[in-house]
Each structure stands twice: as structure tokens, then as C-alpha cells.
Design a protein around this motif. Structure first.
Motif, PDB file in Angstrom:
ATOM      1  N   UNK A 228      10.441   4.694 -13.009  1.00 28.37           N
ATOM      2  CA  UNK A 228       9.597   4.877 -11.831  1.00 28.37           C
ATOM      3  C   UNK A 228       8.921   3.566 -11.445  1.00 28.37           C
ATOM      4  N   UNK A 229       8.625   2.741 -12.437  1.00 26.00           N
ATOM      5  CA  UNK A 229       8.033   1.433 -12.152  1.00 26.00           C
ATOM      6  C   UNK A 229       9.024   0.543 -11.406  1.00 26.00           C
ATOM      7  N   UNK A 230      10.288   0.598 -11.805  1.00 28.79           N
ATOM      8  CA  UNK A 230      11.307  -0.167 -11.079  1.00 28.79           C
ATOM      9  C   UNK A 230      11.546   0.399  -9.680  1.00 28.79           C
ATOM     10  N   UNK A 231      11.402   1.709  -9.523  1.00 31.95           N
ATOM     11  CA  UNK A 231      11.511   2.299  -8.189  1.00 31.95           C
ATOM     12  C   UNK A 231      10.389   1.778  -7.289  1.00 31.95           C
ATOM     13  N   UNK A 232       9.210   1.594  -7.862  1.00 35.50           N
ATOM     14  CA  UNK A 232       8.085   1.053  -7.091  1.00 35.50           C
ATOM     15  C   UNK A 232       8.390  -0.362  -6.609  1.00 35.50           C
ATOM     16  N   UNK A 233       8.967  -1.200  -7.480  1.00 34.67           N
ATOM     17  CA  UNK A 233       9.321  -2.561  -7.076  1.00 34.67           C
ATOM     18  C   UNK A 233      10.402  -2.541  -5.998  1.00 34.67           C
ATOM     19  N   UNK A 234      11.351  -1.615  -6.115  1.00 39.51           N
ATOM     20  CA  UNK A 234      12.376  -1.466  -5.070  1.00 39.51           C
ATOM     21  C   UNK A 234      11.744  -1.048  -3.750  1.00 39.51           C
ATOM     22  N   UNK A 235      10.750  -0.161  -3.816  1.00 39.11           N
ATOM     23  CA  UNK A 235      10.059   0.272  -2.612  1.00 39.11           C
ATOM     24  C   UNK A 235       9.332  -0.861  -1.924  1.00 39.11           C
ATOM     25  N   UNK A 236       8.747  -1.771  -2.715  1.00 40.94           N
ATOM     26  CA  UNK A 236       8.073  -2.937  -2.138  1.00 40.94           C
ATOM     27  C   UNK A 236       9.044  -3.787  -1.331  1.00 40.94           C
ATOM     28  N   UNK A 237      10.206  -4.102  -1.923  1.00 44.62           N
ATOM     29  CA  UNK A 237      11.190  -4.944  -1.243  1.00 44.62           C
ATOM     30  C   UNK A 237      11.747  -4.253   0.000  1.00 44.62           C
ATOM     31  N   UNK A 238      12.017  -2.973  -0.123  1.00 48.23           N
ATOM     32  CA  UNK A 238      12.628  -2.237   0.986  1.00 48.23           C
ATOM     33  C   UNK A 238      11.700  -2.170   2.190  1.00 48.23           C
ATOM     34  N   UNK A 239      10.449  -1.811   1.961  1.00 48.59           N
ATOM     35  CA  UNK A 239       9.521  -1.654   3.075  1.00 48.59           C
ATOM     36  C   UNK A 239       9.166  -2.992   3.707  1.00 48.59           C
ATOM     37  N   UNK A 240       9.137  -4.052   2.911  1.00 47.15           N
ATOM     38  CA  UNK A 240       8.926  -5.393   3.480  1.00 47.15           C
ATOM     39  C   UNK A 240      10.048  -5.735   4.450  1.00 47.15           C
ATOM     40  N   UNK A 241      11.295  -5.485   4.028  1.00 48.70           N
ATOM     41  CA  UNK A 241      12.438  -5.808   4.881  1.00 48.70           C
ATOM     42  C   UNK A 241      12.420  -4.979   6.159  1.00 48.70           C
TER      43      UNK A 241
ATOM     44  N   UNK B 256       0.813  -1.222   0.000  1.00 50.48           N
ATOM     45  CA  UNK B 256       0.000   0.000   0.000  1.00 50.48           C
ATOM     46  C   UNK B 256       0.844   1.270   0.000  1.00 50.48           C
ATOM     47  N   UNK B 257       1.994   1.245   0.682  1.00 50.33           N
ATOM     48  CA  UNK B 257       2.799   2.460   0.830  1.00 50.33           C
ATOM     49  C   UNK B 257       4.028   2.446  -0.070  1.00 50.33           C
ATOM     50  N   UNK B 258       4.693   1.305  -0.151  1.00 51.74           N
ATOM     51  CA  UNK B 258       5.947   1.249  -0.894  1.00 51.74           C
ATOM     52  C   UNK B 258       5.803   1.040  -2.386  1.00 51.74           C
ATOM     53  N   UNK B 259       4.703   0.380  -2.825  1.00 48.80           N
ATOM     54  CA  UNK B 259       4.591   0.022  -4.241  1.00 48.80           C
ATOM     55  C   UNK B 259       3.492   0.773  -4.993  1.00 48.80           C
ATOM     56  N   UNK B 260       2.260   0.681  -4.540  1.00 52.65           N
ATOM     57  CA  UNK B 260       1.127   1.155  -5.336  1.00 52.65           C
ATOM     58  C   UNK B 260       1.204   2.625  -5.747  1.00 52.65           C
ATOM     59  N   UNK B 261       1.502   3.560  -4.829  1.00 56.41           N
ATOM     60  CA  UNK B 261       1.540   4.966  -5.264  1.00 56.41           C
ATOM     61  C   UNK B 261       2.537   5.213  -6.398  1.00 56.41           C
ATOM     62  N   UNK B 262       3.736   4.637  -6.284  1.00 57.21           N
ATOM     63  CA  UNK B 262       4.754   4.836  -7.314  1.00 57.21           C
ATOM     64  C   UNK B 262       4.391   4.109  -8.607  1.00 57.21           C
ATOM     65  N   UNK B 263       3.844   2.893  -8.484  1.00 58.44           N
ATOM     66  CA  UNK B 263       3.511   2.114  -9.678  1.00 58.44           C
ATOM     67  C   UNK B 263       2.387   2.765 -10.474  1.00 58.44           C
ATOM     68  N   UNK B 264       1.372   3.259  -9.795  1.00 61.74           N
ATOM     69  CA  UNK B 264       0.267   3.925 -10.492  1.00 61.74           C
ATOM     70  C   UNK B 264       0.746   5.204 -11.180  1.00 61.74           C
ATOM     71  N   UNK B 265       1.625   5.923 -10.493  1.00 61.06           N
ATOM     72  CA  UNK B 265       2.197   7.127 -11.102  1.00 61.06           C
ATOM     73  C   UNK B 265       3.044   6.767 -12.323  1.00 61.06           C
TER      74      UNK B 265
END
Length: 465
Positions: free
Chosen positions: A433-446, A415-424
Motif C-alpha cells: 500500500x505504501x508503494x501504491x501511495x508513491x505510484x499515486x503521487x507520480x500519476x496525479x502529478x502527471x 494531498x490526494x494521491x499520496x498522503x491518504x494511502x501512505x498514512x493508511x
């Protein structure tokens, strides 16, 4: 003493196991851990290797629609099979805990109960295959040619649904028992047969994407047959059958099982949603971006399986330590797993960043794709680096059967690390920016999972349903 000094000492006390939990700590498990991690890694590598072979066979065909069609249909199978991967995840931890307690009846009970449930779920997927295809392809963006190739792959691969889900249970059960050699045998047989069938169906018979899907399905049944053979010849305690039969559908056990599987399902579905949106948004940016991202995602998936060899071993040992009450070992187990997974992820990323053309030319001969890969390959570093941390922490909490912790951490990351960046990124048509969203998903999970670790070292989590 300053405020920051007091804060630092408090944190050190949190992450250091107290004497009560440290009394079982020993280094005797380190070498067996490393051997099992190597075995798990070797078996895991066979899975992405088969996927890379699929990509290589299709990527060298004259028409790119076969490669992109399989990528599109794989989104649907990721949603289906990754969502049902709780049959594997929900089997390893409880089995390892039962082994730690020395409860042999419970060990075999878990195998039988989960296998029957998986078989029923797989049969249901087969019966609903038409409805699943209609709903799945209605949500995906693709040209008519790519959609046609995707439908062919789907019709071939869905045949293996029952075998796939039962295989999840068998592999999870073997991992819970720490039987790394059997897992390697299954991986070699199942994925080796997939590669051979790929060659036969795609190169010799010219069946294209349908051949790739059917090859995968048939290899799943070969894997199932060999797995059942290994288990039946490993000394089934038939004398325990009356006890197993009496407890097979015990209400309290089913409630615990479904509660854990529900949380794992939600966690997995959140990850699948992110990966599916990543592929779907890539498709909306054009066939070239979709093709490049497909190649990079194959590397991400390969690396994930590689690092997951460590995570699976952490899961097995965490469950065993929990079952034996050896809480102090959890600290060193997690430290060893985290360091190993980050080193592996970083090494893979740096290697591909340094020599992108060499490795990716093995997967495709399309110069339009190869020329674009260097623009995006650096994103593998944050994705694999933080992904390594997340995978190992997943294994740790799965071993403790802490499904709720995993569920909440993944939902927050989505909800916080992936979706906002991916939709943008989709709106702006920005692959970076799409790859940044995937990086955000992994980072926030960790980060969210690491935040929960200190409390488990002080008092290991019980099933938190």
C-alpha cells in the motif's frame, strides 16, 4: 455532427499550434536536442551511480546498520538539498530565456546573482547544522544503532552544504546555455571523485557511514572548483561588469526571482515530504522492509536522474523557444520529451522486473533483502512510467518559468494521491500500500500537469507569480 465529435475536434484544435505560433517551427533543433539529452543523461547518471556505489560499499559490510543509517540520514539531506534545488531550477529557465533573447548581460547577471544567494544560503545551513540535526533526527524512527550510523554520515556530509548550493546554480546556468559537454565534465569529475573517496574512506580507512558522508562533501568542493574554472575560462565578458553591477540587486528582478523560487521550493518540498515519509514509514515496518525499500528507491532515483536528462533538455529548449517567441516548437518539443521519458522509464522497469536477483545482488549480499525484492519490484513500473511523464512536464513548465503551475499540481498530488494511502499503509504496516501511495503521487502529478498543457501551446505562460 454528434456531441462527442464536436468535443473531439475542439480538443484537437486545442493541442494543435495555430499558424501564428507555428511559423517558427523547424526540425533543425531535433538533432541538437538529442545530443544535449544524451549529454545530460550521461552527466545525470553519474549522480545515482555515486549513490549506488555508496550503497554497494556499505551494503557489503557485515553490519546492515551502516546501510540503513545512511538511508535515514539521507532523508534529512533530501529535505535540505532538494528544497534548495530551486537554485538549479530557478536558474536554467531564466538563463535559457535570456539566451533566446540574445541578452548576454542578463545571462551573466543571473549566474552571479544566483551564485551569491546560494553561497549565503549554504553558509547559513552550515551555521545551523546542529539545530537541523536535532530537529531532523527527532522526527525519524530508527533503532539506536541505526541512528548512530546516521549521525556519523550527517556530520561528514553537512560540511559540503555551501558547495552543493553554488553547484546547483552553476549546473543550472550551464544547462540554460545548452553547454552539455561542460555538464558532463563536471559530472565525471565530481561523482568520479566521490567514488574514489568512498573507496578510500570506507574500504581502506574503515570509516563506515562517516566516510561515505565526508567523501560526498569533499567531492562537492572538487566539483565547485572545476566548475568555476570552466566558467572563468569560457570568455567572461568583463567589459559588461558595470552593467551587471548596476543591475545586480535590482528590486524588480529580485522580486521575480524570489517569486519563482518560492513556488519551486514549495513544489520541491512537497515531493521531498512524500519521499521522506515513504522512507520513515518503511522504517516503522522493520529493518528488512526499510532495507528492501532503500534498494528499490536507489533504482527509482537512478531512473529519475536518467529520465531527467530528457527533462533538463526540454527545460533548456522550452526556455529558449519562449525567449525567441517560437511557440510552435513547444508542441513538438514536449511530444518528443514525453515519448522519450516514458520509453526509458518503462524499459528500466521491465528489465529489473525480469531479472531482479541479478541487478540487486550487485547492491547487497544480504540474502534477507534479496529474497524480498521480487515481492515489490513490480511497483517500479507505475512509479517510473508515470514518473517519466511528470519529470518531462516539470522540465517543460520550468522552462516557461511557470512556477505556480508546478506548485499547485504537486500539492494536489501530495494531498490526494499520496498522503491518504501512505498514512493508511503506515497504520496497517502494508509495504504494498505504501508503494501504491508513491505510484499515486507520480500519476496525479502527471495528470494535473498534462491538463495545463493545451493553454501553454495556444499562448505560452509568462512568469505566473
Amino acid at each position: 455532427m454528434t456531441y462527442f465529435q464536436r468535443l473531439a475536434r475542439k480538443f484537437v484544435r486545442q493541442i494543435t499550434p495555430p499558424p501564428l505560433l507555428s511559423q517558427s517551427t523547424t526540425t533543425a533543433w531535433v538533432m541538437p536536442f538529442c545530443r544535449l539529452a544524451i549529454a545530460n543523461t550521461l552527466s545525470n547518471l553519474m549522480v545515482p551511480l555515486a549513490g549506488l556505489i555508496d550503497t554497494a560499499f556499505l551494503g557489503h559490510l557485515a553490519d546492515i546498520r551502516y546501510l540503513n543509517g545512511v538511508a535515514l540520514a539521507t532523508v534529512i539531506f533530501n529535505v535540505i538539498y532538494w528544497s534548495f534545488n530551486f537554485f538549479r531550477m530557478g536558474t536554467t529557465g531564466p538563463t535559457a530565456q535570456a539566451v533566446g533573447r540574445g541578452d548576454e548581460t542578463e545571462v551573466w547577471l543571473i549566474c552571479l546573482r544566483n551564485s551569491l544567494l546560494a553561497l549565503g544560503a549554504g553558509g547559513l545551513l552550515w551555521l545551523l547544522r546542529g539545530a537541523i540535526a536535532t530537529a531532523g533526527f527527532a522526527l525519524l524512527q530508527a533503532s539506536p544503532e541505526v541512528r548512530g550510523a546516521a549521525m556519523e554520515f550527517y556530520s561528514g556530509r553537512i560540511v559540503g552544504a555551501p558547495a552543493v548550493l553554488v553547484n546547483f546554480v552553476l549546473l543550472g546556468w550551464l544547462l540554460g546555455r545548452g553547454q552539455g559537454r561542460q555538464v558532463v565534465v563536471l559530472a565525471v569529475v565530481g561523482n568520479g571523485s566521490n567514488i574514489l573517496l568512498d573507496y578510500w574512506f570506507i574500504r581502506q580507512l574503515g570509516w563506515g557511514s562517516y566516510g561515505a558522508g565526508l567523501a560526498t562533501a569533499l567531492s562537492d568542493y572538487i566539483l565547485l572548483a572545476v566548475g568555476l574554472g570552466l566558467i572563468l575560462t569560457s570568455g567572461v565578458p568583463w567589459q559588461r561588469w558595470p552593467q551587471i553591477k548596476a543591475r545586480l540587486w535590482q528590486l524588480s528582478a529580485l522580486k521575480t526571482l524570489f517569486g519563482l523560487n518560492r513556488d519551486i521550493l514549495i513544489r520541491t518540498f512537497a515531493i521531498v515530504t512524500a519521499m521522506s515519509l515513504f522512507t520513515n514509514f518503511s522504517s516503522g515496518m522493520g529493518d528488512t522492509v526499510l532495507g528492501v525499500n532503500t534498494l528499490l528507491l536507489q533504482i527509482v532515483l537512478m531512473s529519475a536522474y536518467f529520465m531527467d536528462g530528457i527533462a533538463l533538455t526540454v527545460e533548456s529548449y522550452a526556455g529558449n523557444f519562449y525567449g525567441r517567441g517560437a511557440g510552435g516548437d513547444l508542441y513538438w518539443l514536449l511530444l518528443l520529451g514525453l515519448v522519450g521519458s516514458v520509453v526509458l522509464g518503462g524499459a528500466i522497469a521491465f528489465t529489473l522486473i525480469a531479472w531482479p536477483t541479478y541487478f540487486f545482488s550487485l547492491l547487497t549480499s544480504h540474502t534477507a533483502l534479496l529474497s524480498q525484492v521480487p515481492r515489490y519490484v513490480a511497483w517500479l513500473l507505475p512509479v517510473l512510467g508515470f514518473g517519466g511523464l511528470a519529470f518531462t512536464l516539470d522540465g517543460y513548465f520550468l522552462g516557461l518559468t511557470a512556477g505556480r503551475t508546478l506548485r499547485n499540481a504537486t500539492l494536489i498530488a501530495l494531498a490526494i494521491g499520496f498522503l491518504p494511502l501512505a498514512l493508511t499503509a503506515s497504520w496497517l504496516k502494508s509495504p504494498h500500500l505504501l508503494w501504491l501511495a508513491l505510484s499515486g503521487l507520480m500519476t496525479l502529478r502527471a495528470v494535473t500537469l498534462l491538463w495545463q498543457v493545451p493553454s501553454t501551446l495556444l499562448q505560452p505562460i509568462k512568469n505566473d507569480d
